[in-house]
Scaffold this active site. Structure first.
Site, PDB file in Angstrom:
ATOM      1  N   GLU A  64      -2.237   6.177  10.324  1.00  0.00           N
ATOM      2  CA  GLU A  64      -1.275   6.304  10.862  1.00  0.00           C
ATOM      3  C   GLU A  64       0.307   5.503  10.685  1.00  0.00           C
ATOM      4  O   GLU A  64       1.127   4.987  11.713  1.00  0.00           O
ATOM      5  CB  GLU A  64      -0.881   5.911  12.022  1.00  0.00           C
ATOM      6  CG  GLU A  64      -2.532   7.857  12.827  1.00  0.00           C
ATOM      7  CD  GLU A  64      -1.509   8.769  12.529  1.00  0.00           C
ATOM      8  OE1 GLU A  64      -0.530   9.378  11.928  1.00  0.00           O
ATOM      9  OE2 GLU A  64      -3.002   9.142  11.573  1.00  0.00           O
TER      10      GLU A  64
HETATM   11  C1  FAD Z   1     -10.989   5.378   7.702  1.00  0.00           C
HETATM   12  C2  FAD Z   1      -9.586   5.807   7.437  1.00  0.00           C
HETATM   13  C3  FAD Z   1      -8.907   7.136   7.794  1.00  0.00           C
HETATM   14  C4  FAD Z   1      -8.297   7.527   7.280  1.00  0.00           C
HETATM   15  N1  FAD Z   1      -7.717   9.292   8.071  1.00  0.00           N
HETATM   16  C5  FAD Z   1      -6.226   9.399   7.444  1.00  0.00           C
HETATM   17  C6  FAD Z   1      -6.049  10.715   7.751  1.00  0.00           C
HETATM   18  O1  FAD Z   1      -7.017  11.459   8.992  1.00  0.00           O
HETATM   19  N2  FAD Z   1      -5.221  11.364   6.918  1.00  0.00           N
HETATM   20  C7  FAD Z   1      -4.426  10.715   5.703  1.00  0.00           C
HETATM   21  O2  FAD Z   1      -3.458  11.466   5.496  1.00  0.00           O
HETATM   22  N3  FAD Z   1      -4.038   9.320   5.752  1.00  0.00           N
HETATM   23  C8  FAD Z   1      -5.525   8.598   6.126  1.00  0.00           C
HETATM   24  N4  FAD Z   1      -5.949   7.722   5.803  1.00  0.00           N
HETATM   25  C9  FAD Z   1      -5.302   6.939   4.867  1.00  0.00           C
HETATM   26  C10 FAD Z   1      -4.442   5.434   5.388  1.00  0.00           C
HETATM   27  O3  FAD Z   1      -3.255   6.051   6.510  1.00  0.00           O
HETATM   28  C11 FAD Z   1      -3.465   5.302   5.028  1.00  0.00           C
HETATM   29  O4  FAD Z   1      -5.004   3.680   4.429  1.00  0.00           O
HETATM   30  C12 FAD Z   1      -2.272   4.218   5.292  1.00  0.00           C
HETATM   31  O5  FAD Z   1      -1.951   4.252   5.041  1.00  0.00           O
HETATM   32  C13 FAD Z   1      -2.549   3.293   3.847  1.00  0.00           C
HETATM   33  O6  FAD Z   1      -1.868   3.601   2.415  1.00  0.00           O
HETATM   34  P1  FAD Z   1      -3.446   2.864   1.625  1.00  0.00           P
HETATM   35  O7  FAD Z   1      -4.102   2.817   1.460  1.00  0.00           O
HETATM   36  O8  FAD Z   1      -2.544   3.499   0.468  1.00  0.00           O
HETATM   37  O9  FAD Z   1      -2.980   1.591   1.025  1.00  0.00           O
HETATM   38  P2  FAD Z   1      -1.601   1.034   0.826  1.00  0.00           P
HETATM   39  O10 FAD Z   1       0.004   1.887   0.519  1.00  0.00           O
HETATM   40  O11 FAD Z   1      -1.263   0.897  -0.749  1.00  0.00           O
HETATM   41  O12 FAD Z   1      -0.347  -0.300   1.664  1.00  0.00           O
HETATM   42  C14 FAD Z   1      -1.844  -1.489   1.072  1.00  0.00           C
HETATM   43  C15 FAD Z   1      -1.006  -2.533   1.906  1.00  0.00           C
HETATM   44  O13 FAD Z   1       0.807  -2.713   1.444  1.00  0.00           O
HETATM   45  C16 FAD Z   1       1.510  -2.378   2.803  1.00  0.00           C
HETATM   46  N5  FAD Z   1       2.886  -1.747   1.707  1.00  0.00           N
HETATM   47  C17 FAD Z   1       2.898  -0.669   1.422  1.00  0.00           C
HETATM   48  N6  FAD Z   1       4.109  -0.150   1.083  1.00  0.00           N
HETATM   49  C18 FAD Z   1       4.810  -0.984   1.530  1.00  0.00           C
HETATM   50  C19 FAD Z   1       6.331  -0.948   1.943  1.00  0.00           C
HETATM   51  N7  FAD Z   1       7.136  -0.325   1.299  1.00  0.00           N
HETATM   52  N8  FAD Z   1       6.679  -2.435   2.833  1.00  0.00           N
HETATM   53  C20 FAD Z   1       6.488  -2.484   3.177  1.00  0.00           C
HETATM   54  N9  FAD Z   1       4.348  -3.146   3.027  1.00  0.00           N
HETATM   55  C21 FAD Z   1       4.289  -2.052   2.570  1.00  0.00           C
HETATM   56  C22 FAD Z   1       0.915  -1.551   3.871  1.00  0.00           C
HETATM   57  O14 FAD Z   1       1.273  -2.120   4.956  1.00  0.00           O
HETATM   58  C23 FAD Z   1      -0.505  -2.055   3.585  1.00  0.00           C
HETATM   59  O15 FAD Z   1      -0.418  -3.645   4.448  1.00  0.00           O
HETATM   60  C24 FAD Z   1      -7.519   6.934   7.023  1.00  0.00           C
HETATM   61  C25 FAD Z   1      -7.701   5.751   6.146  1.00  0.00           C
HETATM   62  C26 FAD Z   1      -8.599   5.437   6.212  1.00  0.00           C
HETATM   63  C27 FAD Z   1      -9.285   4.058   5.745  1.00  0.00           C
END
Ligand code: FAD
Length: 623
Positions: free
Chosen positions: A443
């Site tokens: 989220e």
């Molecule tokens: C169990 C689980 C359930 C989920 N359920 C859903 C769902 O129902 N629907 C859905 O769409 N998604 C879902 N997700 C996805 C989740 O919302 C994403 O994992 C999350 O948004 C982070 O994206 P990412 O994993 O690609 O991490 P990344 O975007 O790669 O982020 C990695 C780190 O870098 C930081 N970061 C990245 N970009 C920036 C920036 N511009 N500025 C500052 N910091 C930054 C982040 O804060 C984080 O600490 C789920 C994930 C999990 C693990």
């Protein structure tokens, strides 16, 4: 009924002694509701949570979701719980009767939701996501879409999800690559892959409706080019029944740290170029539409943090009251001294009081936000509506991120209270901790919440929401300036509140001077600062009510403050007195140990230290 999920006395205090939710009936929207009805609903929610849902929690963790032949099955025990949940009408407890809901204030939905979430959060996500997806259709859908999808989703017959994330588009949603090709009649062929989709596939319902963010062919890059589509797993026949498979393929499910009873799926849309979706709302407005669901989900994530921490805390208190280890401090040199429950040891009491402060602070925060939702939706006075809606907007990032961060830390502290047993799967606290961790990630990660607070929410409505919030805190302080028992604590809050106001001005000034990196790099320390002031305010507000009631009980019983024996007896025998004493103790503790961090955070931020940017990437680690 005693349960180790939610302190029902504290819930009642929030609803009736602090917030006076009976007063909501002055608004026509809630005119027909009364305390009797609210209590009856919460009583039913407690029974369902304790007797039906909670027993599935450990089973869900052990059995997990299974993926076989392209299909996902949930832990078997979830089916009966889901049936009872749906039969009880819980999905639409706070929705408009016009759409089949029960119309209760949001705060009643949150109160029952806290119980269900604490009982089994992984389970609760299935109906929770269904509700969020159906709400989008209620707000943005055509009449036909409402009849086709929304009605069945609100009835729990079909499920729902939210599909944003892709392998290359996590935080950066604008980078998504899922494509929608128009085929006429408002319909589109959808192709692309979404990952990490919670409840993406399961066998609880006969159909699942996916709100999918995608880019219509030729639409511009970035978030502006994103639209949203309703994509059912199975197409819908003209008579509304479930039709042919819609080419929504589950590629896999994740094996993860927690919430194992909830399926986290990779979904491939249109492998055979035969996946059809319907546009929801206008083209190019997909992010705006999805934000409705994300805001609901962000409050839901705050409830997740609260619920896990509440259950972990109550289990820890229970364990600490029974586990015998070591002698009382007064006898520590005597090897023959009787062993005492660990709740007698000062360090264990420190942990428990820290946990209590955060659990009760988060509950006060989340219930107050829900109450603000109710006022903003109930009132017809535009100024009042704007003010309370402003509080919801301002505090949503705090609810999401502080709820999840502190929720997790409370769970982690519960493991510490249990000692070695906490680290084993013999007791439930390790599961609460594992289940809770995801809350700071999905989220919108907590880092992104902090940026939202600093870059958008502080200045929203020309800064009026922030100023109104500071005014609200000031009002509580002003009416308690001469509160003898809490005078020092309120003085600490006053100083912390002034620091918060000053930091709002400091960031605005940094913006004017083009020093954007100062607020951006310090977004999280600022969020921490503001969260501490917010929780401090709410806990002291509660303590001022509790203190007055405690004094009345003492007076009634003729017990004075120097009558130690009388006080000990009172707190042993009188549940109200001990509850109120706990409220006062928590607030004093918070003001003494947590509020001073506000000044320390402000001091650090104002240094404008830029080490985080100055350090070269190579200097982080030498491989
Ligand atoms: C169990 C689980 C359930 C989920 N359920 C859903 C769902 O129902 N629907 C859905 O769409 N998604 C879902 N997700 C996805 C989740 O919302 C994403 O994992 C999350 O948004 C982070 O994206 P990412 O994993 O690609 O991490 P990344 O975007 O790669 O982020 C990695 C780190 O870098 C930081 N970061 C990245 N970009 C920036 C920036 N511009 N500025 C500052 N910091 C930054 C982040 O804060 C984080 O600490 C789920 C994930 C999990 C693990």
């Amino acid at each position: 009924m005693a349960n180790l999920l939610v302190d029902m006395r504290d819930q009642q205090f929030n609803l009736y002694e602090m917030l006076d939710i009976e007063g909501l009936s002055k608004y026509p929207k809630y005119a027909e509701y009364s305390k009797d009805l609210y209590d009856a609903v919460i009583n039913e929610a407690e029974k369902l949570a304790v007797n039906v849902i909670e027993p599935t929690n450990e089973i869900g963790d052990k059995e997990e979701c299974q993926f076989s032949d392209g299909k996902v099955t949930v832990p078997k025990a979830f089916h009966e719980a889901y049936k009872k949940y749906v039969e009880g009408g819980w999905i639409t407890i706070s929705d408009d009767p016009e759409v089949g809901g029960q119309g209760f204030p949001a705060i009643i939905g949150i109160s029952s939701g806290e119980l269900f979430s604490a009982a089994n959060f992984a389970f609760n996500m299935y109906p929770g996501l269904t509700h969020g997806a159906a709400k989008l259709i209620e707000i943005y859908g055509t009449e036909e879409q409402k009849r086709t999808y929304m009605d069945k989703m609100y009835a729990g017959q079909w499920g729902g999800t939210m599909c944003l994330t892709e392998p290359g588009a996590g935080t950066d949603v604008g980078a998504l690559r899922t494509i929608a090709k128009p085929i006429g009649d408002g319909k589109f062929k959808i192709s692309g892959t979404k990952i990490f989709i919670s409840a993406g596939d399961h066998d609880l319902t006969e159909n699942i409706v996916h709100p999918v963010l995608a880019r219509i062919e030729g639409a511009p890059a970035g978030t502006k080019g994103i639209s949203i589509f309703m994509v059912p797993k199975y197409r819908v026949n003209d008579d509304g029944s479930v039709g042919d498979f819609n080419d929504v393929n589950t590629g896999n499910i994740e094996h993860k740290m927690g919430i194992k009873g909830n399926s986290t799926c990779t979904l491939n849309f249109g492998d055979k170029d035969d996946c059809v979706g319907e546009l929801l709302g206008e083209e190019g407005k997909g992010m705006r539409v999805m934000f409705n669901m994300m805001n609901e989900a962000r409050l839901g994530v705050g409830v997740q943090g609260l619920a896990h921490s509440s259950a972990a805390y109550l289990h820890a208190v229970n364990y600490a009251s029974e586990r015998l280890q070591g002698a009382d401090l007064a006898n520590f040199r005597n090897p023959d001294a009787p062993k005492v429950p660990i709740i007698n040891h000062p360090d264990v009491r420190r942990m428990l009081l820290w946990m209590k402060a955060h659990v009760e602070g988060l509950r006060a925060l989340i219930y107050w936000i829900a109450y603000c939702v109710d006022i903003s939706e109930g009132t017809e006075d535009e100024a009042e509506k704007e003010k309370y809606h402003g509080f919801v907007e301002l505090l949503t990032p705090i609810c999401k991120s502080w709820g999840s961060d502190m929720g997790f830390r409370v769970c982690e502290t519960a493991v510490q209270v249990y000692g070695g047993y906490g680290y084993t799967s013999e007791y439930p606290v390790d599961q609460y901790m594992r289940d809770c961790k995801i809350a700071s990630i999905y989220e919108g990660t907590n880092g992104i919440q902090a940026l939202d607070l600093v870059a958008r929410k502080l200045g929203q409505n020309k800064g009026a929401n922030f100023i109104n919030f500071i005014t609200e805190i000031t009002k509580t302080i002003e009416s308690n300036k001469s509160n003898g028992a809490l005078k020092d604590a309120f003085a600490e809050l006053d100083s912390a509140k002034n620091t918060l106001a000053e930091m709002g001005g400091f960031f605005a000034q940094c913006g004017k001077e083009g020093k954007f990196l100062v607020p951006v790099g310090n977004a999280m320390p600022f969020l921490e600062l503001m969260s501490n002031v917010t929780l401090g305010w709410l806990l002291l507000w509660q303590a001022s009510i509790a203190n007055e009631k405690l004094e009345a009980i003492k007076k009634d019983k003729g017990i004075t403050d120097d009558d130690w024996a009388g006080l000990v007896e009172l707190y042993k025998d009188n549940k109200d007195a001990s509850y109120y004493q706990g409220k006062v103790a928590v607030a004093k503790y918070f003001s003494a140990y947590i509020l001073p961090h506000v000044e320390a955070n402000a001091k650090a931020i104002k240094k404008e230290d830029m080490s985080i940017m100055e350090i070269s990437e190579n200097a982080f680690a030498t491989y």
